[in-house]
Design a protein around this motif. Structure first.
Motif, PDB file in Angstrom:
ATOM      1  N   ALA A   1       0.805  -1.251   0.064  1.00  0.00           N
ATOM      2  CA  ALA A   1       0.001  -0.102  -0.060  1.00  0.00           C
ATOM      3  C   ALA A   1       0.939   1.379  -0.017  1.00  0.00           C
ATOM      4  CB  ALA A   1      -0.818  -0.074   1.092  1.00  0.00           C
ATOM      5  N   LEU A   2       1.901   1.236   0.718  1.00  0.00           N
ATOM      6  CA  LEU A   2       2.721   2.244   0.652  1.00  0.00           C
ATOM      7  C   LEU A   2       3.713   2.525  -0.600  1.00  0.00           C
ATOM      8  CD1 LEU A   2       4.388   4.705   2.243  1.00  0.00           C
ATOM      9  CD2 LEU A   2       6.163   2.890   2.854  1.00  0.00           C
ATOM     10  N   GLY A   3       4.027   1.361  -1.351  1.00  0.00           N
ATOM     11  CA  GLY A   3       4.557   1.419  -2.556  1.00  0.00           C
ATOM     12  C   GLY A   3       3.503   2.017  -3.566  1.00  0.00           C
ATOM     13  N   VAL A   4       2.267   1.587  -3.436  1.00  0.00           N
ATOM     14  CA  VAL A   4       1.032   2.121  -4.464  1.00  0.00           C
ATOM     15  C   VAL A   4       1.051   3.805  -4.160  1.00  0.00           C
ATOM     16  CG1 VAL A   4      -1.088   2.037  -4.916  1.00  0.00           C
ATOM     17  CG2 VAL A   4      -0.089  -0.314  -4.854  1.00  0.00           C
ATOM     18  N   ALA A   5       0.862   4.097  -2.953  1.00  0.00           N
ATOM     19  CA  ALA A   5       0.917   5.279  -2.584  1.00  0.00           C
ATOM     20  C   ALA A   5       1.841   6.136  -2.987  1.00  0.00           C
ATOM     21  CB  ALA A   5       0.646   5.901  -1.015  1.00  0.00           C
ATOM     22  N   VAL A   6       3.000   5.654  -2.937  1.00  0.00           N
ATOM     23  CA  VAL A   6       4.330   6.553  -3.473  1.00  0.00           C
ATOM     24  C   VAL A   6       4.394   6.699  -5.004  1.00  0.00           C
ATOM     25  CG1 VAL A   6       6.913   6.479  -3.528  1.00  0.00           C
ATOM     26  CG2 VAL A   6       5.797   6.029  -1.380  1.00  0.00           C
ATOM     27  N   LEU A   7       3.937   5.650  -5.882  1.00  0.00           N
ATOM     28  CA  LEU A   7       3.909   5.681  -7.003  1.00  0.00           C
ATOM     29  C   LEU A   7       2.901   6.444  -7.672  1.00  0.00           C
ATOM     30  CD1 LEU A   7       4.574   1.692  -7.773  1.00  0.00           C
ATOM     31  CD2 LEU A   7       6.116   3.687  -8.442  1.00  0.00           C
ATOM     32  N   ALA A   8       1.686   6.563  -6.721  1.00  0.00           N
ATOM     33  CA  ALA A   8       0.779   7.472  -7.270  1.00  0.00           C
ATOM     34  C   ALA A   8       1.226   8.871  -7.251  1.00  0.00           C
ATOM     35  CB  ALA A   8      -0.628   7.252  -6.558  1.00  0.00           C
ATOM     36  N   VAL A   9       1.833   9.311  -6.132  1.00  0.00           N
ATOM     37  CA  VAL A   9       2.286  10.542  -6.137  1.00  0.00           C
ATOM     38  C   VAL A   9       3.193  10.990  -7.026  1.00  0.00           C
ATOM     39  CG1 VAL A   9       3.778  12.100  -4.419  1.00  0.00           C
ATOM     40  CG2 VAL A   9       1.878  10.768  -3.493  1.00  0.00           C
ATOM     41  N   ALA A  10       4.217   9.845  -7.489  1.00  0.00           N
ATOM     42  CA  ALA A  10       5.276  10.032  -8.389  1.00  0.00           C
ATOM     43  C   ALA A  10       4.520  10.167  -9.802  1.00  0.00           C
ATOM     44  CB  ALA A  10       6.077   8.844  -8.524  1.00  0.00           C
ATOM     45  N   ALA A  11       3.706   9.479 -10.217  1.00  0.00           N
ATOM     46  CA  ALA A  11       2.584   9.564 -11.413  1.00  0.00           C
ATOM     47  C   ALA A  11       1.959  10.730 -11.381  1.00  0.00           C
ATOM     48  CB  ALA A  11       1.832   8.312 -11.472  1.00  0.00           C
ATOM     49  N   GLY A  12       1.481  11.255 -10.526  1.00  0.00           N
ATOM     50  CA  GLY A  12       0.445  12.504 -10.396  1.00  0.00           C
ATOM     51  C   GLY A  12       1.260  13.553 -10.192  1.00  0.00           C
ATOM     52  N   GLY A  13       2.373  13.853  -9.420  1.00  0.00           N
ATOM     53  CA  GLY A  13       3.260  15.070  -9.370  1.00  0.00           C
ATOM     54  C   GLY A  13       2.673  15.938  -8.257  1.00  0.00           C
ATOM     55  N   TRP A  14       1.983  15.108  -7.275  1.00  0.00           N
ATOM     56  CA  TRP A  14       1.350  16.051  -6.223  1.00  0.00           C
ATOM     57  C   TRP A  14       1.419  15.197  -5.102  1.00  0.00           C
ATOM     58  CZ3 TRP A  14      -0.353  21.201  -7.009  1.00  0.00           C
ATOM     59  CH2 TRP A  14      -1.172  21.622  -5.754  1.00  0.00           C
ATOM     60  N   LEU A  15       1.613  15.820  -3.680  1.00  0.00           N
ATOM     61  CA  LEU A  15       1.522  15.082  -2.315  1.00  0.00           C
ATOM     62  C   LEU A  15       0.341  15.580  -1.724  1.00  0.00           C
ATOM     63  CD1 LEU A  15       2.615  12.977  -0.256  1.00  0.00           C
ATOM     64  CD2 LEU A  15       4.147  14.839   0.631  1.00  0.00           C
ATOM     65  N   PRO A  16      -0.846  14.906  -1.609  1.00  0.00           N
ATOM     66  CA  PRO A  16      -1.786  15.618  -0.934  1.00  0.00           C
ATOM     67  C   PRO A  16      -1.706  16.118   0.515  1.00  0.00           C
ATOM     68  CG  PRO A  16      -2.296  13.335  -1.962  1.00  0.00           C
ATOM     69  CD  PRO A  16      -0.998  13.644  -2.148  1.00  0.00           C
ATOM     70  N   GLY A  17      -2.253  17.178   0.719  1.00  0.00           N
ATOM     71  CA  GLY A  17      -2.024  17.876   1.731  1.00  0.00           C
ATOM     72  C   GLY A  17      -0.665  18.697   2.087  1.00  0.00           C
ATOM     73  N   VAL A  18       0.240  18.445   1.040  1.00  0.00           N
ATOM     74  CA  VAL A  18       1.396  19.392   1.017  1.00  0.00           C
ATOM     75  C   VAL A  18       1.540  20.113  -0.351  1.00  0.00           C
ATOM     76  CG1 VAL A  18       3.888  19.387   1.104  1.00  0.00           C
ATOM     77  CG2 VAL A  18       2.442  17.560   2.226  1.00  0.00           C
ATOM     78  N   GLY A  19       1.624  19.584  -1.371  1.00  0.00           N
ATOM     79  CA  GLY A  19       1.747  20.317  -2.401  1.00  0.00           C
ATOM     80  C   GLY A  19       2.451  19.697  -3.815  1.00  0.00           C
TER      81      GLY A  19
END
Length: 757
Positions: free
Chosen positions: A667-685
């Motif tokens: 789940a952590l790996g999927v979340a990090v990949l989603a951030v990498a693919a989307g270019g945005w960290l929810p709650g941060v920027g």
């Protein structure tokens, strides 16, 4: 500002599911739209319309929109759209399909004493002839315009179609005909006694069935699968002429031996794939038809909208949740994509989603329906048969990967909403709790399947019980009551939905029988492993490379043939390679299953993505890439549970500790990949290129579920997050003003089950 309104057509009790395009005798999918449109044109702008005229116009518009969705879905199905049979031919077709449906139900509780193969002979004799009636040949000796071709299809079966249907009936029933013809015939027992020593008449009838199955596959799925079957047939016949030093060479088989393997063995036409189609898939398609006719599809969409109506990302969440829920009544990724797209694309557009991004979301959600319990794709039943396990176990293996898949999609939805400045919308619907209280009974039959399976009953009995329950519960809503006429419609639609699958499964016997007789499976597996060992001799690296090569091969195979055939070929060719390297059978089977299904979102064909682009009007190639981004976990998770023992925890195998560890780290790996693919960290920027690169590496390393890679991946993930915080601090926090829009999903359902006048 004034709220923009997007309305759903009122629920008039019509069927919403596009995958069952047969409107029954008297109406064809070619001309029904014109009829509805003409009816609508009679309603002018006269302010003196009566209430009855308004109701008629609304119903006509609703039916037209439903028909539009059906026709659009049919264009992107793996199976070609068939003709809709009218008049006496339609009545005959309905009678045959109902008889086949009743036979399958009878077989569940009172199996034929002669065994399953005896039943399969009668099942194929019922479905194969009507394939030639329901699907036009598509071959014309002279050029005709599209309208003329449609007119030909509307006229119904041609004399050639009737001749092929009669021939199919004869060759299918030949093994059980109690008439002696020379040294052939003589009934079922005599036919079995000639196994390995077929009479020339047996060979002639077996050849006829072979040719008819190839033609049936061509009509329903196109030229590629028959070409693959002919390729295997040629390999079986001419393989003995290959240099014996070649790994794939064999002693050679004569034509009689091949026909015997196809026609009179348990690995040919009447092998496991057809057994699964006749014993499981047809029952689930009937169940889906009953559930759909009972109004479940409409309820699932409304519930999804109501559940997220006031969230910031209501539009995206509604699309994803609708795809997951509608998967219970649709076995097709493309059909589910069109169904949810027809309803949610107006909402996504109002929220500010670009057409390509919305299309990618819709396609990924639609294909996810095939991967999700409790009704997986057809290949899942073949897994249960091949491995000798219960269908409940297969559902258990799919649970954690499904959670991870939808986690990845939902994270991407949240990221897109912030990165793209998507406007929040307030979906104007009733309360989700009120909707559940009134129509939540649609979930009961799904729960019953799980409960009955857990009690030890077979999947066949579980789905029959669920079907009966869904039919009974339909009387709680007067618009969707399953009267005897609608039950006949459900049986007809359910059996029609399995026609193409049955032809594919029977033809797959050519591939499995040839592979078994020639030993191609172990030889191909050895070649695959040798290719990986040429790069490295390290066992872990060899396994990883073999898995990657297998994934590529399965993806390419899935571009050419339907999912079921792709799984069968992949299992007999690639499955042995994984098993030889020590991969557990459940992991190997689910690996092949996932990559067979993912062909629906893999470029350049990507049927679900093409369907989504047709709905949104977006550019095709960007829509495909957006679909890949949303579906990324489905490509990576299968690699994770194949290349490491800990990865078996993703299939629920190996104890609580392994399952929890594998699930949380993945789940952590999927979340990090989603951030990498989307270019945005929810709650941060926003995340910059360096953080995205580090995050992508972290996500991939985390999926190598061993202690050291997990530690390295976690450290890299923390580094990427820290980089985003630093970037935010340097740039300053800038937020986008949010403007809420209200989106009306149409007239709210009356909670007493009636419609508004």
């Amino acid at each position: 500002m004034d709220a923009e309104v997007v309305s759903l057509p009122p629920d008039d009790g019509s069927v919403a599911g596009p995958e069952w395009a047969d409107d029954g005798p008297g109406e064809t999918h070619h001309h029904s739209r014109a009829a509805h449109r003409t009816a609508g044109e009679h309603h002018t702008a006269d302010e003196h319309h009566t209430a009855g005229e308004h109701e008629t116009r609304d119903k006509s518009e609703s039916q037209e929109q439903t028909q539009d969705a059906r026709e659009l879905a049919a264009r992107f199905e793996e199976e070609k759209p068939g003709r809709v049979l009218a008049g006496p031919v339609g009545v005959l077709f309905t009678g045959i399909t109902v008889a086949v449906g009743l036979l399958t139900l009878w077989q569940v509780f009172f199996p034929l004493a002669q065994g399953s193969k005896y039943y399969l002979i009668f099942f194929l004799a019922g479905v194969l002839p009507i394939v030639f009636l329901a699907y036009p040949s598509g071959v014309r000796l002279r050029r005709v315009k599209a309208d003329a071709a449609d007119a030909d299809d509307r006229r119904g079966p041609t004399p050639v179609d009737w001749l092929l249907a009669l021939a199919a009936l004869v060759v299918c029933l030949y093994p059980v005909l109690p008439v002696t013809i020379g040294a052939g015939g003589g009934g079922y027992d005599a036919f079995l006694d000639r196994q390995g020593l077929l009479d020339p008449l047996d060979v002639a009838f077996g050849t006829g069935l072979l040719l008819l199955l190839l033609e049936a596959c061509r009509r329903t799925t196109g030229w590629i699968l028959p070409a693959v079957c002919v390729l295997f047939l040629g390999y079986g016949y001419y393989g003995g002429l290959l240099p014996q030093s070649w790994p794939v060479a064999h002693a050679g088989l004569d034509f009689g031996q091949l026909v015997d393997a196809f026609y009179n063995s348990d690995s040919g036409f009447y092998g496991t794939p057809l057994d699964v189609a006749a014993s499981y898939i047809v029952l689930f398609t009937i169940y889906g038809a009953v559930l759909n006719l009972s109004g479940a599809g409409r309820f699932f969409v409304e519930l999804s909208a109501a559940a997220f109506r006031r969230s910031r990302t209501a539009a995206g969440r509604t699309a994803v949740a609708s795809g997951f829920l509608l998967g219970t009544v649709s076995g097709s990724g493309a059909a589910t994509t069109v169904s949810i797209g027809a309803v949610t694309w107006p909402i996504l557009r109002r929220a500010g989603y670009p057409a390509e991004r919305a299309g990618g979301m819709l396609a990924a959600a639609g294909v996810g329906a095939i991967l999700s319990p409790p009704t997986l794709g057809a290949a899942a039943f073949i897994i249960a048969e091949y491995l000798g396990v219960s269908y409940l176990q297969v559902l258990g293996w799919a649970t954690v990967p499904t959670i991870l898949y939808y986690l990845g999609i939902l994270l991407s939805v949240e990221i897109d909403a912030r990165r793209s400045g998507v406007r929040p919308v307030v979906i104007d619907t009733g309360s989700a709790w009120r909707l559940l209280a009134r129509f939540g009974y649609h979930f009961l039959s799904l729960f019953v399947i799980i409960v009955v399976l857990a009690l030890g009953a077979s999947a066949m009995r579980a789905v029959v019980i669920a079907t009966v329950l869904a039919a009974v519960l339909s009387f709680l809503d007067r618009r969707h009551r399953l009267t005897p006429a609608r039950l006949v419609e459900a049986l007809r639609d359910g059996v029609r939905g399995v026609l193409a699958v049955s032809a594919v499964c029977a033809a797959a016997g050519i591939i499995t029988a040839t592979t078994t007789k020639t030993g191609l499976g172990p030889q191909a597996a050895a070649l695959l492993i040798d290719g990986a060992q040429a790069v490295s001799s390290e066992p872990a690296v060899v396994l990883a490379l073999t898995a990657v090569l297998a994934a590529v091969a399965l993806s390419l195979l899935g571009l050419a043939v339907p999912v079921t055939a792709s799984f069968v070929i992949g299992w007999v060719i690639i499955g042995p390679a994984l098993l030889n390297l020590g991969v557990e059978a459940p992991a190997a089977a689910m690996f092949v299953f996932y990559f067979a299904v993912l062909s629906e979102v893999s470029p350049p064909t990507a049927l679900a993505a093409v369907a989504a682009a047709a709905v949104t009007g977006g550019r095709l190639v960007p829509t495909m890439w957006q679909t890949l981004r949303y579906a990324l976990p489905a490509y990576l998770i299968p690699l994770a549970f194949v290349i490491t023992p800990t990865g078996l925890g993703l299939l629920g195998i190996g104890g609580a500790g392994r399952i929890v560890t594998a699930g949380l780290v993945s789940a952590l790996g999927v979340a990090v990949l989603a951030v990498a693919a989307g270019g945005w960290l929810p709650g941060v920027g926003p995340a910059g290129v360096p953080e995205r690169i580090v995050g992508a590496i972290a996500g991939l390393v985390l999926l190598w579920l061993e202690p050291l890679p997990m530690a390295i991946g976690a450290a890299l993930a923390a580094l990427a997050v820290a980089g985003v915080y630093v970037r935010r601090g340097a740039a300053g926090h800038a937020g986008r003003p949010a403007v809420e829009e209200s989106v009306d999903l149409g007239e709210e359902r009356e909670w007493d089950g009636s419609t508004r006048g």
